[in-house]
Design an enzyme around this catalytic site. Structure first.
Site, PDB file in Angstrom:
ATOM      1  N   GLU A 340       0.837  -1.198   0.000  1.00  0.00           N
ATOM      2  CA  GLU A 340       0.000   0.000   0.000  1.00  0.00           C
ATOM      3  C   GLU A 340       0.868   1.243   0.000  1.00  0.00           C
ATOM      4  O   GLU A 340       0.564   2.234  -0.673  1.00  0.00           O
ATOM      5  CB  GLU A 340      -0.910   0.019   1.244  1.00  0.00           C
ATOM      6  CG  GLU A 340      -1.995   1.105   1.217  1.00  0.00           C
ATOM      7  CD  GLU A 340      -1.572   2.443   1.785  1.00  0.00           C
ATOM      8  OE1 GLU A 340      -2.280   3.422   1.563  1.00  0.00           O
ATOM      9  OE2 GLU A 340      -0.512   2.525   2.442  1.00  0.00           O
ATOM     10  N   GLU A 341       1.974   1.191   0.733  1.00  0.00           N
ATOM     11  CA  GLU A 341       2.736   2.424   0.988  1.00  0.00           C
ATOM     12  C   GLU A 341       3.356   3.048  -0.251  1.00  0.00           C
ATOM     13  O   GLU A 341       3.377   4.263  -0.386  1.00  0.00           O
ATOM     14  CB  GLU A 341       3.839   2.170   2.037  1.00  0.00           C
ATOM     15  CG  GLU A 341       3.303   1.872   3.427  1.00  0.00           C
ATOM     16  CD  GLU A 341       2.577   3.056   4.075  1.00  0.00           C
ATOM     17  OE1 GLU A 341       2.457   4.099   3.432  1.00  0.00           O
ATOM     18  OE2 GLU A 341       2.117   2.906   5.214  1.00  0.00           O
TER      19      GLU A 341
END
Lengths: 477, 477
Positions: A340-341
């Site tokens: 996600e990051e």
């Protein structure tokens, strides 16, 4: 607070309100079902608070696995840990879903100092994720301070060329929801380097996205867009105290020199996985409901709030259903997303595979806003389904869950969006979140056990209600 | 959480809701006034979050003044500090109200150990406030574990005489409001010694009132009732980890010996003060509204949550009104009460003097539940005034303030209660409160600046509304 009578008043008040709730609910039209809902939800909260697993899981994930940036050994360990733990709780299926992810490494710790009138003053910095390194000997240049991207055009190439652009617009402290303050600043971090490079900047430093004055630099994703490799300049975050000092020194001497050394590196993409577990539905096994958080974290700290909390809360949703002997009608999946990051590859891949297989997803819930006291949920939903959610709100009142609003859900479940699905995001109290977000103090001790557990119980209750009453299909809205 | 679009969605959502709020309020009957209320409240929040004084005050009170148990030098320093700070903010009057308070000193640090099969195991304990000391060489005795006061009668003198009674009933973790869990346990601490002494116990130790497993013993008030001096036995708190260990060892050997050494002492009452400041009302100067917290603290930690937060928030209410150029109609007093923790002498004295002088108090608000994110207020009020409060709730929604319930207010303002007055207590999020309450970790770093400031702004807004609309008098209810 110490005197006794007040506490007993409190207790009586709770009892009175519980009695009132029962009276109210039993007198309503759907009395039997509402009473069942109320009892079932009480069970989930009791199990979460008295015999919960989420806090122990977070201890393991934070302290044994540790930081787990996509493509790292830590991320690989996290995948193995999560699969193994999900297998222990007796789900119907557990599997890994392959996904290619970016790989970026920080390398040796960064260094930066201001050349002050009385010598060098070291300031805390960290490379932004995805940044290129400085040259081997480090970058020394003058600083030009700006309040945002729009200032670049006003200044023009003449005033920027060869300098380090210092983005110093702070998060707006009078916004009550701190994510709004973040949203109003993060363009500096994400696009600051690519924009400044167009004006010939030698590099950028960005004030950390932090509402507190302290010494932690906060990393996070940045992008060069379509800027060719040779034009990419290094980008670092500086702590809020460091930013204040630098700004002050620039006011005293606008020729102040800054030294920055970064050792980070981008690699080719590497294989990784989303981790998925499923309780297969008893009545509608081909209609899927998803609960998830992201398994990757930044490399500073151990990602306890971002998003270890969301990972273990999502796992706990399925475990609590089993512990309460609740058999879901729909197939309920926990999905622990990778990357996600700095890429959202896991979220995109999960949605792509679901689409390819023709899996009908009707509801998805994400927890990725920290492990703080839950306040409610925000929804990406049509009016009919949102009205149904609002009809449930009284069931949450005994747990002080009051926030049910339209407006966004979560990044990883976003790619599942279509006309039919309802998306939701857990909304914990946000006041402390950016004290820890993407920084080395995002560690296990920053998470409170009860707050984490309340979040898991709240998520389980919402999932239970969607499973029980279903999502209103498009043709019935 | 990192991806960008979510944050922008959030922001748009906030904007949408603000627009909606304005539309709703301007279309209501009392549109002009509601709009003014909304604007005025926004001003208070902006001032508190952007130019607040409460956090700096708390730093001074916690770190410069420090612990301030009634009758101590620290309490005297706190009185002087508070008076001096109130004088700086330009109130109409600032004065000290004399009150006699109890004096108790802990003396040298306590010591306790369990005689284990492999030697002594030290455990963290602290004397309860008001306890007598052990004999000079310390007390060594067998332990008898109980789950509460009711167990004493069942056991009887035979099984208790000469032993240390160990009260080990934990706070109930599945109660959502932690104050209810505290209310369900604190009889062990308050009355445990006096009750056990009746059965010939040699002393008591009480499991700390803490929902977390850790190594901090939590002190707090206890009472011997009318027990004669020679029958009074020493009473200490043990940390939750210590309690768990002791209970485990007692299961292995019910003859386990325990050593306890305490050096505390009770003295004669000494003079002290409530600190009071006033903004005199422009229209109803003889109708008083009070906001307050208690200036004393326990001697462990520096009392930042209990009740440094309430003190500085109450001071900030009057400062914010001045900063916003708001002139109150009623006379508004900040009252910093002395001796809430072990006597309530300040609260009682303030009410007694008010009664004697015939001062008409119409509203009082207390903050004494920690400096955490505010959730709302509880009220001790008649139905008409409570209905008026509920009519204001939409004004608080933008600030995520949602809790408006009947059921208790605060200990120090309790003595003001009569037929006419409305009493209210700030209700912050309670999940972390008992991690710190009365323990050595209740220190400045445990308080978050924004959470503290939001509490002050929320209190100011409620005070503003009561000042603007007044309290509904008895004959109009």
């Amino acid at each position: 607070m110490s005197s006794l009578f007040l506490k007993f008043n409190y207790k009586q008040d709770i009892l009175k309100r519980l009695v009132l709730l029962v009276l109210l609910t039993t007198s309503s039209i759907a009395s039997a079902q509402v009473k069942n809902d109320s009892t079932q939800i009480r069970d989930f909260y009791d199990l979460a608070l008295l015999e919960g697993q989420s806090y122990q899981w977070l201890d393991d994930l934070s302290n044994d696995v540790g930081p787990r940036l996509s493509g790292s050994k830590g991320a690989e360990n996290a995948v193995n840990w999560a699969k193994s733990e999900l297998e222990k709780i007796g789900l119907d299926k557990v599997w890994l879903q392959p996904v290619m992810v970016p790989k970026w490494e920080r390398g040796a710790a960064e260094r930066a100092y201001i050349e002050g009138p009385d010598g060098r003053i070291e300031v805390p910095v960290c490379a932004l994720g995805g940044s290129v390194a400085t040259v081997q000997d480090g970058l020394t240049a003058e600083i030009i301070e700006v309040q945002g991207l729009a200032d670049l055009e006003k200044l023009g190439t003449d005033k920027i060329k060869g300098k380090i652009v210092f983005y110093n617009r702070p998060m707006q402290a009078n916004l009550i929801q701190t994510f709004s303050a973040y949203g109003g600043c993060v363009d500096q971090r994400y696009s600051g380097a690519s924009e400044a490079a167009k004006y010939g900047a030698a590099g950028v430093i960005v004030r950390s996205m932090n509402l507190r004055m302290d010494d932690y630099p906060h990393t996070g994703a940045m992008s060069y867009g379509d800027l060719p490799n040779e034009k990419r300049v290094p980008a670092a975050a500086i702590s809020t105290n460091g930013a204040a000092l630098l700004s002050k020194m620039l006011k005293q001497n606008d020729k102040t020199q800054f030294y920055l050394k970064m050792n980070c590196k981008n690699y080719e993409d590497v294989p990784s996985f989303n981790v998925i577990g499923e309780l297969t539905g008893s009545e509608r096994p081909k209609d899927f409901m998803v609960v998830g958080g992201h398994l990757d974290s930044w490399d500073l700290g151990d990602g306890s709030h971002d998003d270890g909390a969301g990972v273990v809360q999502s796992m706990e949703v399925l475990r609590l259903m089993k512990a309460a002997n609740y058999t879901p009608k729909h197939s309920i999946r926990v999905v622990l997303f990778m990357n996600e990051e700095n890429g959202l590859r896991g979220g995109n891949e999960y949605a792509a595979v679901a689409k390819k297989k023709g899996e009908n997803h009707v509801f998805a819930l994400e927890s990725d806003s920290g492990g703080f006291t839950p306040r409610g949920f925000s929804f990406d939903a049509d009016p009919a389904n949102f009205a149904q959610v609002e009809s449930w709100s009284s069931l949450f009142k005994p747990y002080l869950i009051h926030y049910f609003e339209l407006g966004g859900s979560g990044a990883d479940i976003g790619p599942l969006k279509n006309e039919a699905i309802v998306l939701a995001g857990l909304r914990p109290d946000s006041q402390r979140y950016f004290d820890y977000h993407h920084a080395s103090n995002d560690t296990f001790d920053a998470v409170n056990k009860r707050e984490l557990e309340l979040g898991a119980a709240t998520m389980t209750s919402l999932m239970y209600l969607f499973d029980t009453y279903g999502v209103i299909p498009v043709n019935e809205r």
